[in-house]
Motif scaffolding. Structure first.
Motif, PDB file in Angstrom:
ATOM      1  N   GLU A  35       0.846  -1.190   0.000  1.00  0.00           N
ATOM      2  CA  GLU A  35       0.000   0.000   0.000  1.00  0.00           C
ATOM      3  C   GLU A  35       0.884   1.244   0.000  1.00  0.00           C
ATOM      4  OE1 GLU A  35      -3.465   0.441   0.076  1.00  0.00           O
ATOM      5  OE2 GLU A  35      -3.533  -1.693  -0.392  1.00  0.00           O
ATOM      6  N   THR A  36       0.369   2.281  -0.603  1.00  0.00           N
ATOM      7  CA  THR A  36       1.078   3.553  -0.590  1.00  0.00           C
ATOM      8  C   THR A  36       0.118   4.622  -0.080  1.00  0.00           C
ATOM      9  OG1 THR A  36       2.175   5.236  -1.909  1.00  0.00           O
ATOM     10  CG2 THR A  36       0.575   3.879  -3.053  1.00  0.00           C
ATOM     11  N   GLY A  37       0.597   5.490   0.739  1.00  0.00           N
ATOM     12  CA  GLY A  37      -0.246   6.561   1.260  1.00  0.00           C
ATOM     13  C   GLY A  37      -0.167   7.816   0.416  1.00  0.00           C
ATOM     14  N   ASN A  38       0.576   7.765  -0.654  1.00  0.00           N
ATOM     15  CA  ASN A  38       0.791   8.930  -1.504  1.00  0.00           C
ATOM     16  C   ASN A  38      -0.041   8.789  -2.777  1.00  0.00           C
ATOM     17  OD1 ASN A  38       2.208  10.310  -3.819  1.00  0.00           O
ATOM     18  ND2 ASN A  38       3.412  11.111  -2.116  1.00  0.00           N
ATOM     19  N   PHE A  39      -0.946   9.745  -3.017  1.00  0.00           N
ATOM     20  CA  PHE A  39      -1.816   9.617  -4.178  1.00  0.00           C
ATOM     21  C   PHE A  39      -1.041   9.698  -5.485  1.00  0.00           C
ATOM     22  CE2 PHE A  39      -4.483  11.137  -7.607  1.00  0.00           C
ATOM     23  CZ  PHE A  39      -5.387  10.083  -7.663  1.00  0.00           C
ATOM     24  N   THR A  40      -0.058  10.556  -5.563  1.00  0.00           N
ATOM     25  CA  THR A  40       0.724  10.669  -6.803  1.00  0.00           C
ATOM     26  C   THR A  40       1.360   9.330  -7.150  1.00  0.00           C
ATOM     27  OG1 THR A  40       1.162  13.007  -6.379  1.00  0.00           O
ATOM     28  CG2 THR A  40       2.615  11.891  -7.949  1.00  0.00           C
ATOM     29  N   THR A  41       1.860   8.639  -6.145  1.00  0.00           N
ATOM     30  CA  THR A  41       2.458   7.321  -6.358  1.00  0.00           C
ATOM     31  C   THR A  41       1.402   6.337  -6.847  1.00  0.00           C
ATOM     32  OG1 THR A  41       4.175   7.739  -4.724  1.00  0.00           O
ATOM     33  CG2 THR A  41       3.684   5.427  -5.232  1.00  0.00           C
ATOM     34  N   SER A  42       0.241   6.318  -6.204  1.00  0.00           N
ATOM     35  CA  SER A  42      -0.856   5.433  -6.641  1.00  0.00           C
ATOM     36  C   SER A  42      -1.261   5.733  -8.075  1.00  0.00           C
ATOM     37  CB  SER A  42      -2.077   5.598  -5.727  1.00  0.00           C
ATOM     38  OG  SER A  42      -1.783   5.195  -4.431  1.00  0.00           O
ATOM     39  N   PHE A  43      -1.331   7.010  -8.387  1.00  0.00           N
ATOM     40  CA  PHE A  43      -1.714   7.432  -9.731  1.00  0.00           C
ATOM     41  C   PHE A  43      -0.703   6.927 -10.761  1.00  0.00           C
ATOM     42  CE2 PHE A  43      -1.617  10.383 -13.290  1.00  0.00           C
ATOM     43  CZ  PHE A  43      -2.963  10.443 -13.651  1.00  0.00           C
ATOM     44  N   LEU A  44       0.582   7.133 -10.485  1.00  0.00           N
ATOM     45  CA  LEU A  44       1.625   6.722 -11.434  1.00  0.00           C
ATOM     46  C   LEU A  44       1.676   5.206 -11.606  1.00  0.00           C
ATOM     47  CD1 LEU A  44       4.447   9.229 -10.476  1.00  0.00           C
ATOM     48  CD2 LEU A  44       3.127   9.177 -12.606  1.00  0.00           C
ATOM     49  N   ILE A  45       1.515   4.461 -10.515  1.00  0.00           N
ATOM     50  CA  ILE A  45       1.544   3.005 -10.625  1.00  0.00           C
ATOM     51  C   ILE A  45       0.347   2.511 -11.434  1.00  0.00           C
ATOM     52  CG2 ILE A  45       1.345   0.839  -9.333  1.00  0.00           C
ATOM     53  CD1 ILE A  45       2.994   2.243  -7.089  1.00  0.00           C
ATOM     54  N   SER A  46      -0.826   3.077 -11.183  1.00  0.00           N
ATOM     55  CA  SER A  46      -2.035   2.655 -11.910  1.00  0.00           C
ATOM     56  C   SER A  46      -2.009   3.069 -13.371  1.00  0.00           C
ATOM     57  CB  SER A  46      -3.291   3.222 -11.245  1.00  0.00           C
ATOM     58  OG  SER A  46      -3.477   2.654  -9.976  1.00  0.00           O
ATOM     59  N   MET A  47      -1.554   4.280 -13.639  1.00  0.00           N
ATOM     60  CA  MET A  47      -1.571   4.810 -15.005  1.00  0.00           C
ATOM     61  C   MET A  47      -0.268   4.555 -15.761  1.00  0.00           C
ATOM     62  SD  MET A  47      -4.591   5.899 -15.277  1.00  0.00           S
ATOM     63  CE  MET A  47      -4.478   6.693 -16.864  1.00  0.00           C
ATOM     64  N   GLY A  48       0.711   3.973 -15.092  1.00  0.00           N
ATOM     65  CA  GLY A  48       2.002   3.686 -15.724  1.00  0.00           C
ATOM     66  C   GLY A  48       1.895   2.939 -17.042  1.00  0.00           C
ATOM     67  N   PRO A  49       1.076   1.866 -17.112  1.00  0.00           N
ATOM     68  CA  PRO A  49       0.958   1.158 -18.389  1.00  0.00           C
ATOM     69  C   PRO A  49       0.415   2.032 -19.517  1.00  0.00           C
ATOM     70  CG  PRO A  49       0.180  -0.230 -16.625  1.00  0.00           C
ATOM     71  CD  PRO A  49       0.410   1.138 -16.025  1.00  0.00           C
ATOM     72  N   PHE A  50      -0.470   2.947 -19.205  1.00  0.00           N
ATOM     73  CA  PHE A  50      -0.998   3.814 -20.259  1.00  0.00           C
ATOM     74  C   PHE A  50       0.124   4.678 -20.831  1.00  0.00           C
ATOM     75  CE2 PHE A  50      -3.042   7.622 -21.937  1.00  0.00           C
ATOM     76  CZ  PHE A  50      -3.900   7.038 -22.845  1.00  0.00           C
ATOM     77  N   ILE A  51       0.936   5.213 -19.946  1.00  0.00           N
ATOM     78  CA  ILE A  51       2.039   6.073 -20.369  1.00  0.00           C
ATOM     79  C   ILE A  51       3.090   5.257 -21.146  1.00  0.00           C
ATOM     80  CG2 ILE A  51       3.940   7.529 -19.532  1.00  0.00           C
ATOM     81  CD1 ILE A  51       2.072   8.038 -17.011  1.00  0.00           C
ATOM     82  N   VAL A  52       3.580   4.189 -20.535  1.00  0.00           N
ATOM     83  CA  VAL A  52       4.681   3.404 -21.116  1.00  0.00           C
ATOM     84  C   VAL A  52       4.236   2.679 -22.385  1.00  0.00           C
ATOM     85  CG1 VAL A  52       6.232   1.445 -20.696  1.00  0.00           C
ATOM     86  CG2 VAL A  52       5.894   3.169 -18.917  1.00  0.00           C
ATOM     87  N   ASN A  53       3.103   1.975 -22.327  1.00  0.00           N
ATOM     88  CA  ASN A  53       2.658   1.212 -23.499  1.00  0.00           C
ATOM     89  C   ASN A  53       2.350   2.127 -24.671  1.00  0.00           C
ATOM     90  OD1 ASN A  53       2.484  -0.761 -21.340  1.00  0.00           O
ATOM     91  ND2 ASN A  53       1.282  -2.021 -22.727  1.00  0.00           N
ATOM     92  N   SER A  54       1.710   3.254 -24.414  1.00  0.00           N
ATOM     93  CA  SER A  54       1.387   4.182 -25.511  1.00  0.00           C
ATOM     94  C   SER A  54       2.665   4.709 -26.157  1.00  0.00           C
ATOM     95  CB  SER A  54       0.540   5.348 -24.993  1.00  0.00           C
ATOM     96  OG  SER A  54      -0.704   4.894 -24.518  1.00  0.00           O
ATOM     97  N   LEU A  55       3.602   5.109 -25.324  1.00  0.00           N
ATOM     98  CA  LEU A  55       4.864   5.648 -25.839  1.00  0.00           C
ATOM     99  C   LEU A  55       5.638   4.595 -26.630  1.00  0.00           C
ATOM    100  CD1 LEU A  55       6.727   8.131 -25.876  1.00  0.00           C
ATOM    101  CD2 LEU A  55       7.745   7.280 -23.765  1.00  0.00           C
ATOM    102  N   LEU A  56       5.744   3.388 -26.081  1.00  0.00           N
ATOM    103  CA  LEU A  56       6.472   2.326 -26.788  1.00  0.00           C
ATOM    104  C   LEU A  56       5.784   1.937 -28.092  1.00  0.00           C
ATOM    105  CD1 LEU A  56       7.754  -0.063 -23.989  1.00  0.00           C
ATOM    106  CD2 LEU A  56       9.089   1.421 -25.488  1.00  0.00           C
ATOM    107  N   CYS A  57       4.472   1.941 -28.101  1.00  0.00           N
ATOM    108  CA  CYS A  57       3.738   1.623 -29.337  1.00  0.00           C
ATOM    109  C   CYS A  57       4.158   2.569 -30.458  1.00  0.00           C
ATOM    110  CB  CYS A  57       2.231   1.710 -29.075  1.00  0.00           C
ATOM    111  SG  CYS A  57       1.207   1.441 -30.543  1.00  0.00           S
ATOM    112  N   VAL A  58       4.164   3.852 -30.151  1.00  0.00           N
ATOM    113  CA  VAL A  58       4.543   4.845 -31.163  1.00  0.00           C
ATOM    114  C   VAL A  58       6.015   4.703 -31.545  1.00  0.00           C
ATOM    115  CG1 VAL A  58       4.816   7.321 -31.596  1.00  0.00           C
ATOM    116  CG2 VAL A  58       2.747   6.480 -30.480  1.00  0.00           C
TER     117      VAL A  58
END
Length: 173
Positions: A53-76
């Motif tokens: 668990e993480t008590g930091n929302f920014t960390t939770s956000f990045l971990i959850s949305m990380g695949p959207f960022i990384v996969n989209s970028l790598l696809c291009v």
């Protein structure tokens, strides 16, 4: 046309692996302990990363949305140089098509899962009560993630991968 999810996961396994690697990457960057990880398996889910668990929302956000960022970028980044010789010069080398499959497969798995969306929603509710602006702004984004997952039944994830991997280069070349 209904195709079982495990079959799609097998055909697009690079995307599953990169999706889970993106979760792991953001866990490592944000120093969140990873308790278990599976990059690919035949089953549901096709992969997973279990972290503390993480008590930091920014960390939770990045971990959850990380695949959207990384996969989209790598696809291009993978598809653009593979598509250019085909589009510009008419070269139809098999490697170009392998790279296009690879890139689109990665792009198809960019959407965070329902579990990612649920985790982010719960974290956002807590953080929003404290006035966290990112948490407040993330509510519509989480709703879009839920809709994208629903749209995956209608191949939205496939069309997203195609749009990024083939559509964007086609518009730019």
């Amino acid at each position: 046309m209904i195709i079982p999810g495990f079959f799609i996961s097998i055909v697009t396994f690079p995307g599953v692996i990169v999706h889970e690697a993106a979760h792991l990457l953001f866990c490592k960057w944000r120093k969140v302990p990873v308790l278990d990880a599976c990059f690919f398996r035949i089953g549901n889910p096709a992969g997973y990363v279990v972290h503390a668990e993480t008590g930091n929302f920014t960390t939770s956000f990045l971990i959850s949305m990380g695949p959207f960022i990384v996969n989209s970028l790598l696809c291009v980044l993978i598809c653009f140089p593979a598509y250019a010789p085909v589009k510009v010069f008419g070269l139809t080398h098999p490697l170009s098509y392998v790279l296009l499959w690879f890139g689109v497969s990665i792009g198809m798995h960019a959407f965070p899962s329902m579990q990612d969306a649920s985790n982010l929603w719960q974290s956002a509710k807590v953080a929003a009560r404290g006035g966290n602006l990112l948490a407040i702004v993330s509510f519509p984004l989480v709703i879009l993630v839920y809709l994208a997952n629903f749209g995956s039944v209608f191949w939205l994830d496939y069309f997203y991968g195609l749009a990024l991997g083939l559509g964007l280069p086609s518009l730019l070349l």
